[in-house]
Design a protein around this motif. Structure first.
Motif, PDB file in Angstrom:
ATOM      1  N   ASN A  51      44.521  37.681  49.764  1.00  0.00           N
ATOM      2  CA  ASN A  51      45.418  38.420  50.294  1.00  0.00           C
ATOM      3  C   ASN A  51      46.450  37.635  50.556  1.00  0.00           C
ATOM      4  O   ASN A  51      47.913  37.907  50.620  1.00  0.00           O
ATOM      5  CB  ASN A  51      44.754  39.324  51.524  1.00  0.00           C
ATOM      6  CG  ASN A  51      44.155  40.438  51.127  1.00  0.00           C
ATOM      7  OD1 ASN A  51      44.757  41.301  50.290  1.00  0.00           O
ATOM      8  ND2 ASN A  51      43.110  40.794  51.719  1.00  0.00           N
ATOM      9  N   GLY A  52      46.398  36.248  51.164  1.00  0.00           N
ATOM     10  CA  GLY A  52      47.388  35.657  51.463  1.00  0.00           C
ATOM     11  C   GLY A  52      48.234  34.890  50.437  1.00  0.00           C
ATOM     12  O   GLY A  52      49.370  33.892  50.715  1.00  0.00           O
ATOM     13  N   ILE A  54      49.058  36.824  47.550  1.00  0.00           N
ATOM     14  CA  ILE A  54      49.611  37.771  46.608  1.00  0.00           C
ATOM     15  C   ILE A  54      51.231  37.545  46.242  1.00  0.00           C
ATOM     16  O   ILE A  54      51.436  37.565  44.977  1.00  0.00           O
ATOM     17  CB  ILE A  54      49.181  39.262  47.245  1.00  0.00           C
ATOM     18  CG1 ILE A  54      47.740  39.432  47.114  1.00  0.00           C
ATOM     19  CG2 ILE A  54      49.996  40.032  46.378  1.00  0.00           C
ATOM     20  CD1 ILE A  54      47.155  40.598  47.562  1.00  0.00           C
ATOM     21  N   SER A  76      36.458  42.941  42.870  1.00  0.00           N
ATOM     22  CA  SER A  76      37.321  43.267  44.102  1.00  0.00           C
ATOM     23  C   SER A  76      38.652  42.510  44.313  1.00  0.00           C
ATOM     24  O   SER A  76      39.681  43.152  44.727  1.00  0.00           O
ATOM     25  CB  SER A  76      36.356  42.589  45.529  1.00  0.00           C
ATOM     26  OG  SER A  76      35.182  43.204  45.674  1.00  0.00           O
ATOM     27  N   ALA A  77      38.626  41.291  43.601  1.00  0.00           N
ATOM     28  CA  ALA A  77      40.101  40.750  43.466  1.00  0.00           C
ATOM     29  C   ALA A  77      40.931  41.487  42.471  1.00  0.00           C
ATOM     30  O   ALA A  77      41.953  41.653  42.867  1.00  0.00           O
ATOM     31  CB  ALA A  77      39.804  39.350  42.954  1.00  0.00           C
ATOM     32  N   ILE A  80      42.447  44.407  44.275  1.00  0.00           N
ATOM     33  CA  ILE A  80      43.504  43.932  45.378  1.00  0.00           C
ATOM     34  C   ILE A  80      44.487  43.830  44.774  1.00  0.00           C
ATOM     35  O   ILE A  80      45.702  44.145  45.126  1.00  0.00           O
ATOM     36  CB  ILE A  80      42.694  42.860  46.077  1.00  0.00           C
ATOM     37  CG1 ILE A  80      41.627  43.142  46.995  1.00  0.00           C
ATOM     38  CG2 ILE A  80      43.830  42.068  46.858  1.00  0.00           C
ATOM     39  CD1 ILE A  80      40.769  42.080  47.974  1.00  0.00           C
ATOM     40  N   ASN A  84      48.255  45.886  44.761  1.00  0.00           N
ATOM     41  CA  ASN A  84      49.685  44.956  45.202  1.00  0.00           C
ATOM     42  C   ASN A  84      50.522  44.846  44.274  1.00  0.00           C
ATOM     43  O   ASN A  84      51.765  44.043  44.140  1.00  0.00           O
ATOM     44  CB  ASN A  84      49.153  43.677  45.948  1.00  0.00           C
ATOM     45  CG  ASN A  84      48.588  43.804  47.351  1.00  0.00           C
ATOM     46  OD1 ASN A  84      49.461  44.174  48.079  1.00  0.00           O
ATOM     47  ND2 ASN A  84      47.245  43.857  47.502  1.00  0.00           N
TER      48      ASN A  84
END
Length: 101
Positions: A51-52, A54, A76-77, A80, A84
């Motif tokens: 998340n950090g 992206i 999962s990645a 995510i 985004n």
């Protein structure tokens, strides 16, 4: 063609399509797992810190093929990344993916 391929499309074909678009391979295993073996040229960003990263991934302006040990974390990645705005696909386990490249 198997039922799963029929329902979801052929994963190998999707991977080849992403490769033709100069996709990056993103390995989301831990650093120690990655150091034990990985696809040459792949980038290692553990799922825990994804998340950090992206913004940096989006700046690459390339599609992403995610991989991990079995395909769970990479799934999962990919979810995510897609949420985004990154064009991403789950490549599954890194060893299996390496045979498809």
């Amino acid at each position: 063609m198997g039922l799963l391929d029929f329902l979801t499309g052929n994963k190998t074909d999707k991977i080849k399509d992403f490769q033709s678009k100069d996709a990056i391979i993103l390995d989301v295993r831990t650093v120690s797992e990655y150091n034990q073996g990985a696809i040459p040229g792949s980038k290692n960003i553990p799922l825990q810190v994804l998340n950090g990263k992206i913004k940096a991934i989006k700046k690459l302006n390339k599609p992403v093929i995610t991989c991990c040990a079995s395909g769970m974390r990479s799934g999962s990645a990919a979810t995510i990344l897609k949420a985004n705005g990154v064009d991403a696909i789950n490549g599954g386990g890194w060893f299996s993916l390496s045979k498809k490249l």
